[in-house]
Write a protein that holds these residues in place. Structure first.
Motif: not given
Lengths: 140, 411
Positions: B21-45
């Motif tokens: 849910s969060c990954m699809k809505r992030c306007p800067t594509e700053a989220i990935r799901v890795r090992n079953g958890k949402a991970k924020v790529l903070y330099d894009r947040c």
């Protein structure tokens, strides 16, 4: 030398999708780390050209070659052609129908702006056959 | 202090189910799901809080300071965003809320709206001088400012080089207290924020050499505390010193009202903001003088740290027109040099999407991306842990993931 070739179909009479090719190119140039000023020049020139194809020619094809030293944009259509290119290049000259002007397009600044924002521009046009606009933006 | 992971949004890993849910809505594509958890790529947040809004499991935790941190200081000043005022129904008197803040333990209150009125006046001065490239883009929404610095480098020169209204209010509040003879180390100035982007901006001092806030609180936390003390207030002291013009900044279009000109554009909601910025890049908005952009729908009242529905809050803000003077703060009364309102440090453009610093390498990578993308199903299903097939292809080329993570590809 490294280069990248991109091709797009520009749908005619579709203002919703108009600009999507130039948008893709813009995104690509940013990812390549191209200087923002050059990105903006390409964006403005290509957007204008794309809109022209939508308004006047029922769409066409856009091809873009990105080299280390330049971006070359070729916009080719099979539209009505331009009878008098030097007249078409004049600021404010427009043959856009009223319905298009009502949409806020057709101010007659398309071609002049394309020339202004590019380093080279050629127009090849044959009435009844089509128009090919070639534009180059140099990358320093 | 400047770490984005601590000042924007954090993850409650136990609650996160690894849905997309969060990954699809992030306007800067700053989220990935890795090992079953949402991970924020903070330099894009950009801190917009969209992921907080979208998470069905409340696993996204916006960062802000706990209320009780105000008691670390002997002299505590609340600096509330005008959005706070929009949370209350049938509010006849803005002072009731401000008195509530005193009840909660603050010694004084300094409204952000006052800073907003001053920033509006300086904006009018700048526009009159005509030195800045038009259309001028407001710098008030820090999420938008971050977005421009990441994705729209060519528009950076259009951005108004002014600090946020909250920064003006926080610094004036502190000076006022110091002028009363209170020792500087005893003074704590606390911004009450409607969104994570402002938490980050104010805590890190975006545009300033050092942060102006000693802490940043959340509107929702303060709101619930206020609900219990406000009904008990017997005597309402007059504290508010703002006009409706400053308070209107809480909702989209409010800042534009303050420029006293007609050719402005006010867009809100991150998707609309992106559309406007793209149109500006294409040279389509050259006839516009001023562009106000708010990442949240309806403007700051739509920030994810608010309680009330943004549309309702907006009506309430507008209704205060009858209760407040038009404008109550003037640059000549405050009598600060103009630099006070301008950036001390210009926010820098960030190359977070750049594939490589070597142009030839970048082109090779782009070619590889195109090749991989062509093989993908173009479903943007998110199953691979990337928000789109396109982003997945980029991640593969950047070595962030492997092609076999796509299970819907035709082999």
């Amino acid at each position: 030398m490294s280069s990248l070739h991109l091709e797009f179909d520009v749908a005619g009479n579709n203002f919703v999708s108009a600009g999507s090719a130039s948008d893709e190119v813009k995104k690509t140039l940013k990812m390549l780390g191209v200087d923002p000023v050059a990105v903006r020049k390409v964006a403005i020139a290509m957007y204008e050209g794309e809109i022209n194809m939508v308004i006047h020619a029922g769409g066409g094809k856009a091809s873009v070659d990105i080299d280390t030293d330049k971006v070359k944009i070729v916009l080719a259509d099979e539209g009505p052609g331009i009878p008098d290119i030097s007249l078409a290049m004049k600021d404010g000259y427009s043959t856009a129908p009223d319905a298009i002007r009502d949409l806020g397009f057709g101010a007659g600044m398309g071609l002049p702006n394309m020339k202004k924002y590019t380093d080279e521009m050629h127009i090849d046009s044959t009435v009844g056959v089509g128009t090919t606009v070639t534009m180059v933006v140099n990358l320093r | 202090m400047t770490d984005k992971s601590l000042n924007t949004v954090m993850l409650d890993a136990d609650r996160c189910k690894g849905c997309i849910s969060c990954m699809k809505r992030c306007p800067t594509e700053a989220i990935r799901v890795r090992n079953g958890k949402a991970k924020v790529l903070y330099d894009r947040c950009i801190g917009c809080g969209e992921c907080v809004r979208m998470c069905p499991h409340q696993a996204k935790l916006p960062a802000y300071d706990p209320f009780d941190s105000i008691f670390d200081y002997k002299y505590r000043i609340a600096v509330p965003a005008p959005s706070l005022i929009g949370q209350f129904n049938n509010l006849d008197n803005v002072d009731l809320v401000l008195n509530g803040l005193i009840e909660l333990g603050f010694n004084d209150v300094f409204e952000v709206a006052r800073g907003a009125e001053l920033i509006s006046e300086e904006t009018r001065n700048i526009m009159r001088e005509g030195k800045l490239k038009k259309p001028i883009i407001s710098s008030a929404c820090p999420a938008v400012l971050e977005l421009i610095m990441m994705k729209y480098h060519s528009l950076a020169s259009h951005v108004l080089d002014l600090v946020a209204p909250a920064d003006v209010a926080l610094r004036l509040a502190r000076e006022e207290a110091e002028a009363k003879g209170i020792p500087p180390e005893d003074i704590g100035v606390f911004f009450i924020s409607p969104c994570p982007a402002k938490v980050y901006a104010l805590k890190t001092g975006m545009g300033l050499k050092k942060p102006a806030a000693d802490g940043v609180l959340a509107v929702n936390e303060v709101y619930f505390k206020l609900l219990s003390v406000m009904p008990k207030i017997k005597e309402i002291k007059h504290i508010s010193k703002t006009g409706i013009l400053g308070v209107r900044w809480a909702a989209s279009g409010g800042e534009s009202l303050g420029i006293f000109q007609d050719r402005y554009l006010a867009a809100d909601g991150i998707e609309n903001v992106n559309n406007v910025l793209r149109a500006m890049e294409d040279g389509n908005l050259n006839y516009i003088d001023f562009v106000e952009l708010n990442a949240c729908t309806s403007g700051c009242v739509g920030g994810v740290l608010n309680v009330e529905n943004p549309f309702v809050a907006r009506v309430r803000i507008r209704a205060l027109r009858h209760k407040l003077p038009p404008l109550d703060n003037h640059l000549d009364e405050v009598n600060k040099p103009r630099e006070f309102y301008h950036w001390e440090v210009t926010p820098e453009a960030k190359d977070v999407y750049k594939l490589d610093s070597d142009f030839s390498v970048a082109i090779e990578k782009m070619r590889a991306i195109e090749q991989i993308y062509a093989e993908l199903p173009h479903l943007d299903c998110g199953g691979c842990g990337a928000p789109s097939c396109r982003a997945f292809a980029e991640d593969v080329v950047n070595g962030e993931t492997t092609l076999d993570m796509c299970t819907r590809r035709e082999q």
